[in-house]
Scaffold this motif. Structure first.
Motif, PDB file in Angstrom:
ATOM      1  N   ASP A   7       0.834  -1.205   0.000  1.00  0.00           N
ATOM      2  CA  ASP A   7       0.000   0.000   0.000  1.00  0.00           C
ATOM      3  C   ASP A   7       0.868   1.254   0.000  1.00  0.00           C
ATOM      4  O   ASP A   7       0.565   2.224  -0.699  1.00  0.00           O
ATOM      5  CB  ASP A   7      -0.929   0.022   1.217  1.00  0.00           C
ATOM      6  CG  ASP A   7      -2.013  -1.036   1.151  1.00  0.00           C
ATOM      7  OD1 ASP A   7      -2.277  -1.567   0.052  1.00  0.00           O
ATOM      8  OD2 ASP A   7      -2.593  -1.342   2.214  1.00  0.00           O
ATOM      9  N   HIS A   8       1.952   1.227   0.774  1.00  0.00           N
ATOM     10  CA  HIS A   8       2.862   2.371   0.829  1.00  0.00           C
ATOM     11  C   HIS A   8       3.508   2.621  -0.539  1.00  0.00           C
ATOM     12  O   HIS A   8       3.544   3.761  -1.010  1.00  0.00           O
ATOM     13  CB  HIS A   8       3.938   2.118   1.886  1.00  0.00           C
ATOM     14  CG  HIS A   8       4.962   3.189   1.963  1.00  0.00           C
ATOM     15  ND1 HIS A   8       4.721   4.414   2.543  1.00  0.00           N
ATOM     16  CD2 HIS A   8       6.235   3.245   1.510  1.00  0.00           C
ATOM     17  CE1 HIS A   8       5.797   5.159   2.452  1.00  0.00           C
ATOM     18  NE2 HIS A   8       6.730   4.467   1.836  1.00  0.00           N
ATOM     19  N   ARG A  10       2.412   1.810  -3.440  1.00  0.00           N
ATOM     20  CA  ARG A  10       1.389   2.260  -4.389  1.00  0.00           C
ATOM     21  C   ARG A  10       1.023   3.735  -4.229  1.00  0.00           C
ATOM     22  O   ARG A  10       0.431   4.317  -5.132  1.00  0.00           O
ATOM     23  CB  ARG A  10       0.144   1.388  -4.261  1.00  0.00           C
ATOM     24  CG  ARG A  10       0.333   0.016  -4.868  1.00  0.00           C
ATOM     25  CD  ARG A  10      -0.879  -0.854  -4.695  1.00  0.00           C
ATOM     26  NE  ARG A  10      -0.760  -2.072  -5.489  1.00  0.00           N
ATOM     27  CZ  ARG A  10      -1.366  -3.201  -5.204  1.00  0.00           C
ATOM     28  NH1 ARG A  10      -2.179  -3.282  -4.151  1.00  0.00           N
ATOM     29  NH2 ARG A  10      -1.199  -4.265  -5.974  1.00  0.00           N
ATOM     30  N   LYS A  11       1.390   4.346  -3.110  1.00  0.00           N
ATOM     31  CA  LYS A  11       1.168   5.787  -2.953  1.00  0.00           C
ATOM     32  C   LYS A  11       2.111   6.600  -3.835  1.00  0.00           C
ATOM     33  O   LYS A  11       1.862   7.775  -4.094  1.00  0.00           O
ATOM     34  CB  LYS A  11       1.364   6.206  -1.492  1.00  0.00           C
ATOM     35  CG  LYS A  11       0.296   5.699  -0.568  1.00  0.00           C
ATOM     36  CD  LYS A  11       0.586   6.101   0.864  1.00  0.00           C
ATOM     37  CE  LYS A  11      -0.454   5.523   1.805  1.00  0.00           C
ATOM     38  NZ  LYS A  11      -0.145   5.783   3.205  1.00  0.00           N
ATOM     39  N   PHE A  12       3.203   5.962  -4.283  1.00  0.00           N
ATOM     40  CA  PHE A  12       4.233   6.679  -5.033  1.00  0.00           C
ATOM     41  C   PHE A  12       4.382   6.214  -6.477  1.00  0.00           C
ATOM     42  O   PHE A  12       4.748   7.009  -7.337  1.00  0.00           O
ATOM     43  CB  PHE A  12       5.582   6.544  -4.314  1.00  0.00           C
ATOM     44  CG  PHE A  12       5.570   7.133  -2.935  1.00  0.00           C
ATOM     45  CD1 PHE A  12       5.784   8.491  -2.746  1.00  0.00           C
ATOM     46  CD2 PHE A  12       5.319   6.342  -1.828  1.00  0.00           C
ATOM     47  CE1 PHE A  12       5.753   9.042  -1.477  1.00  0.00           C
ATOM     48  CE2 PHE A  12       5.294   6.891  -0.555  1.00  0.00           C
ATOM     49  CZ  PHE A  12       5.506   8.240  -0.379  1.00  0.00           C
ATOM     50  N   ASN A  76       6.300   2.830   8.230  1.00  0.00           N
ATOM     51  CA  ASN A  76       6.328   3.313   6.842  1.00  0.00           C
ATOM     52  C   ASN A  76       7.528   4.205   6.522  1.00  0.00           C
ATOM     53  O   ASN A  76       7.515   4.915   5.530  1.00  0.00           O
ATOM     54  CB  ASN A  76       5.026   4.041   6.466  1.00  0.00           C
ATOM     55  CG  ASN A  76       3.842   3.106   6.493  1.00  0.00           C
ATOM     56  OD1 ASN A  76       3.942   1.930   6.140  1.00  0.00           O
ATOM     57  ND2 ASN A  76       2.706   3.607   6.924  1.00  0.00           N
ATOM     58  N   TYR A 124      10.391   4.727  -7.255  1.00  0.00           N
ATOM     59  CA  TYR A 124       9.924   4.743  -5.870  1.00  0.00           C
ATOM     60  C   TYR A 124      11.064   5.139  -4.925  1.00  0.00           C
ATOM     61  O   TYR A 124      10.918   6.051  -4.115  1.00  0.00           O
ATOM     62  CB  TYR A 124       9.344   3.374  -5.490  1.00  0.00           C
ATOM     63  CG  TYR A 124       9.148   3.198  -4.001  1.00  0.00           C
ATOM     64  CD1 TYR A 124       8.048   3.758  -3.366  1.00  0.00           C
ATOM     65  CD2 TYR A 124      10.081   2.512  -3.234  1.00  0.00           C
ATOM     66  CE1 TYR A 124       7.869   3.624  -1.993  1.00  0.00           C
ATOM     67  CE2 TYR A 124       9.911   2.366  -1.871  1.00  0.00           C
ATOM     68  CZ  TYR A 124       8.804   2.925  -1.254  1.00  0.00           C
ATOM     69  OH  TYR A 124       8.661   2.798   0.101  1.00  0.00           O
ATOM     70  N   LYS A 131      12.936  12.665  -0.567  1.00  0.00           N
ATOM     71  CA  LYS A 131      12.212  13.154   0.611  1.00  0.00           C
ATOM     72  C   LYS A 131      13.103  13.077   1.857  1.00  0.00           C
ATOM     73  O   LYS A 131      13.125  14.005   2.665  1.00  0.00           O
ATOM     74  CB  LYS A 131      10.926  12.351   0.825  1.00  0.00           C
ATOM     75  CG  LYS A 131       9.836  12.648  -0.185  1.00  0.00           C
ATOM     76  CD  LYS A 131       8.627  11.758   0.070  1.00  0.00           C
ATOM     77  CE  LYS A 131       7.464  12.157  -0.785  1.00  0.00           C
ATOM     78  NZ  LYS A 131       6.813  13.369  -0.319  1.00  0.00           N
TER      79      LYS A 131
END
Length: 190
Positions: A7-8, A10-12, A76, A124, A131
């Motif tokens: 899920d993490h 897929r956020k990126f 995360n 990714y 970041k």
């Protein structure tokens, strides 16, 4: 728990179910006890660690042999000694669990093959590293541009979840002052 990792990701970047299954072939899950070291300064760091549950810290021993904490990682977040991970040279930092922690590990010897089979993972990791680098730059600015009290207040406003989870002496080390000074700030004496 690896579902939280997918899920993490897929956020990126886009990742369909077949690609997610391939990705999980390149990672391993490990449980780390409180105070257990994942990386010891002076040994080669072979893993990049994604926190599924728990909390890690990265630190080195300064000239006075005192621990200087440079990073924390909670759910995360990634943590590694990236110089050692990429070059195969001895680590400059130790990585330790602050509380019982479950991590997902990408081993260095598997990373390139993962990138070949899943090119979006390079994107990714580029996003994640950018970041993290930006956060490191801001931390340096805060260390040099804010008083100790301002750093504490800024950190506690940005990351209130850390204040309860991290021992006071570790938070003080990360913020660049003594535990006694932190006690005075928290007691309103500074």
């Amino acid at each position: 728990m690896p579902a939280a990792f997918i899920d993490h990701v897929r956020k990126f970047v886009p990742l369909n179910d077949a690609e997610a299954s391939i990705l999980l072939e390149f990672v391993e899950v490990a449980t780390v006890k409180k105070k257990e070291l994942l990386v010891k300064e002076g040994r080669v760091c072979t893993g990049n660690y994604f926190v599924l549950k728990g909390c890690l810290r990265s630190y080195f021993l300064n000239e006075a042999k005192a621990e200087q904490i440079t990073q924390f990682a909670i759910e995360n977040w990634w943590l590694s000694d990236y110089m050692s991970y990429e070059t195969g040279k001895p680590a400059s930092f130790s990585i330790q669990a602050i509380e019982p922690t479950e991590v997902l590990i990408v081993r260095r010897d598997m990373q390139d093959e993962m990138f070949q089979k899943l090119p979006q993972m390079e994107r990714y990791f580029r996003i994640i590293i950018q970041k993290a680098y930006a956060a490191s730059q801001m931390r340096i600015r805060y260390i040099y541009g804010m008083t100790g009290k301002e750093r504490y207040l800024h950190f506690s406003n940005l990351f209130p979840e850390f204040i309860q989870r991290i021992p006071q002496y570790m938070l003080a080390s990360y913020l660049g002052f003594s535990a006694e000074f932190l006690s005075k700030i928290r007691a309103g004496k500074y």
